[in-house]
Design a protein around this motif. Sequence first.
Motif, PDB file in Angstrom:
ATOM      1  N   THR A  51       0.852  -1.191   0.000  1.00  0.00           N
ATOM      2  CA  THR A  51       0.000   0.000   0.000  1.00  0.00           C
ATOM      3  C   THR A  51       0.886   1.239   0.000  1.00  0.00           C
ATOM      4  N   ARG A  52       0.519   2.216  -0.820  1.00  0.00           N
ATOM      5  CA  ARG A  52       1.268   3.471  -0.878  1.00  0.00           C
ATOM      6  C   ARG A  52       0.725   4.444   0.155  1.00  0.00           C
ATOM      7  N   PHE A  53       1.634   5.015   0.939  1.00  0.00           N
ATOM      8  CA  PHE A  53       1.297   6.063   1.903  1.00  0.00           C
ATOM      9  C   PHE A  53       2.159   7.282   1.612  1.00  0.00           C
ATOM     10  N   ASP A  54       1.562   8.450   1.730  1.00  0.00           N
ATOM     11  CA  ASP A  54       2.315   9.690   1.604  1.00  0.00           C
ATOM     12  C   ASP A  54       2.852  10.135   2.958  1.00  0.00           C
ATOM     13  N   LYS A  55       2.044   9.932   4.009  1.00  0.00           N
ATOM     14  CA  LYS A  55       2.430  10.387   5.337  1.00  0.00           C
ATOM     15  C   LYS A  55       1.981   9.374   6.387  1.00  0.00           C
ATOM     16  N   VAL A  56       2.776   9.316   7.447  1.00  0.00           N
ATOM     17  CA  VAL A  56       2.399   8.573   8.649  1.00  0.00           C
ATOM     18  C   VAL A  56       2.139   9.618   9.714  1.00  0.00           C
ATOM     19  N   ILE A  57       1.009   9.492  10.383  1.00  0.00           N
ATOM     20  CA  ILE A  57       0.587  10.439  11.403  1.00  0.00           C
ATOM     21  C   ILE A  57       0.822   9.797  12.763  1.00  0.00           C
ATOM     22  N   GLY A  58       1.675  10.412  13.586  1.00  0.00           N
ATOM     23  CA  GLY A  58       1.976   9.895  14.913  1.00  0.00           C
ATOM     24  C   GLY A  58       1.255  10.704  15.964  1.00  0.00           C
ATOM     25  N   LEU A  59       0.491  10.023  16.823  1.00  0.00           N
ATOM     26  CA  LEU A  59      -0.258  10.694  17.888  1.00  0.00           C
ATOM     27  C   LEU A  59       0.615  10.833  19.126  1.00  0.00           C
ATOM     28  N   GLU A  60       0.537  11.975  19.762  1.00  0.00           N
ATOM     29  CA  GLU A  60       1.341  12.298  20.960  1.00  0.00           C
ATOM     30  C   GLU A  60       1.127  11.239  22.033  1.00  0.00           C
ATOM     31  N   ALA A  61       2.130  10.743  22.646  1.00  0.00           N
ATOM     32  CA  ALA A  61       3.538  11.002  22.404  1.00  0.00           C
ATOM     33  C   ALA A  61       4.220   9.726  21.907  1.00  0.00           C
ATOM     34  N   ARG A  62       3.810   8.569  22.385  1.00  0.00           N
ATOM     35  CA  ARG A  62       4.489   7.339  21.963  1.00  0.00           C
ATOM     36  C   ARG A  62       4.243   7.033  20.494  1.00  0.00           C
ATOM     37  N   GLY A  63       3.190   7.618  19.929  1.00  0.00           N
ATOM     38  CA  GLY A  63       2.963   7.489  18.490  1.00  0.00           C
ATOM     39  C   GLY A  63       4.057   8.127  17.666  1.00  0.00           C
ATOM     40  N   PHE A  64       4.808   9.065  18.264  1.00  0.00           N
ATOM     41  CA  PHE A  64       5.943   9.672  17.561  1.00  0.00           C
ATOM     42  C   PHE A  64       7.043   8.635  17.359  1.00  0.00           C
ATOM     43  N   ILE A  65       7.296   7.843  18.381  1.00  0.00           N
ATOM     44  CA  ILE A  65       8.350   6.829  18.307  1.00  0.00           C
ATOM     45  C   ILE A  65       7.999   5.810  17.228  1.00  0.00           C
ATOM     46  N   LEU A  66       6.790   5.302  17.288  1.00  0.00           N
ATOM     47  CA  LEU A  66       6.349   4.309  16.301  1.00  0.00           C
ATOM     48  C   LEU A  66       6.204   4.918  14.923  1.00  0.00           C
ATOM     49  N   ILE A 120      -2.487   6.418  10.446  1.00  0.00           N
ATOM     50  CA  ILE A 120      -2.411   6.990  11.791  1.00  0.00           C
ATOM     51  C   ILE A 120      -1.904   5.918  12.747  1.00  0.00           C
ATOM     52  N   VAL A 121      -0.872   6.272  13.544  1.00  0.00           N
ATOM     53  CA  VAL A 121      -0.182   5.294  14.385  1.00  0.00           C
ATOM     54  C   VAL A 121      -0.112   5.790  15.830  1.00  0.00           C
ATOM     55  N   ASP A 122      -0.347   4.882  16.771  1.00  0.00           N
ATOM     56  CA  ASP A 122      -0.148   5.161  18.192  1.00  0.00           C
ATOM     57  C   ASP A 122       0.145   3.847  18.902  1.00  0.00           C
ATOM     58  N   ASP A 123       0.549   3.949  20.161  1.00  0.00           N
ATOM     59  CA  ASP A 123       0.907   2.745  20.897  1.00  0.00           C
ATOM     60  C   ASP A 123      -0.309   1.986  21.395  1.00  0.00           C
ATOM     61  N   LEU A 124      -1.359   2.693  21.804  1.00  0.00           N
ATOM     62  CA  LEU A 124      -2.470   2.050  22.505  1.00  0.00           C
ATOM     63  C   LEU A 124      -3.803   2.655  22.097  1.00  0.00           C
ATOM     64  N   LEU A 125      -4.786   1.800  21.886  1.00  0.00           N
ATOM     65  CA  LEU A 125      -6.151   2.219  21.593  1.00  0.00           C
ATOM     66  C   LEU A 125      -7.028   1.857  22.784  1.00  0.00           C
ATOM     67  N   ALA A 126      -7.529   2.873  23.482  1.00  0.00           N
ATOM     68  CA  ALA A 126      -8.395   2.662  24.645  1.00  0.00           C
ATOM     69  C   ALA A 126      -9.809   3.118  24.269  1.00  0.00           C
TER      70      ALA A 126
END
Length: 179
Positions: A51-66, A120-126
């Motif tokens: 799959t082609r992606f232009d951008k990965v969106i990291g949610l604050e804050a651990r989403g930045f690492i991933l 969109i990426v993050d460490d945890l979904l609650a």
Amino acid sequence: MSTSADIHHYIRTIPDFPKPGVMFRDVTTLFADPRGFRMAIDQLLHPYSGTRFDKVIGLEARGFILGGAVAHQLSAGFVPVRKKGKLPARTIAQSYTLEYGEETVEVHDDAVEAGERVLIVDDLLATGGTAEAGIKLMESLGAEIIGTAFIVDLPDLGGRARLEALGIEVHALCAYAGD
């Protein structure tokens, strides 16, 4: 391909944090282990192979690492969604409700162009509040949201159902029931 049971092995559980009765799922132990971290990044990308992606969106804050690691693997740009007041240029904002109040996240108003394909990426979904705010920000910029990816899903808190009700694909590496 490794199984989600492998990912569980790298995640530390801390009882009664930040308050009694909560089982905190600490992914910093996963990040600290080179094999575990690499496995997590590979597994986050697996369903999007080809799959082609232009951008990965990291949610604050651990989403930045991933998000940074995922963007690198995809040869895509990285965009941070930050807490209010942390970004230096012109921003757009989205507020959402927390258990004990309200929070606001922002993104630069020129971070994504209309039609760009994002993950969109993050460490945890609650409860899904932060992820939904990120989704709304991306939609307001005209991005095409291909999916969301998380290491941990806490399904009993309703986040997956909330995002899927918006028509957003949810990929999580492991789940912990009852949290």
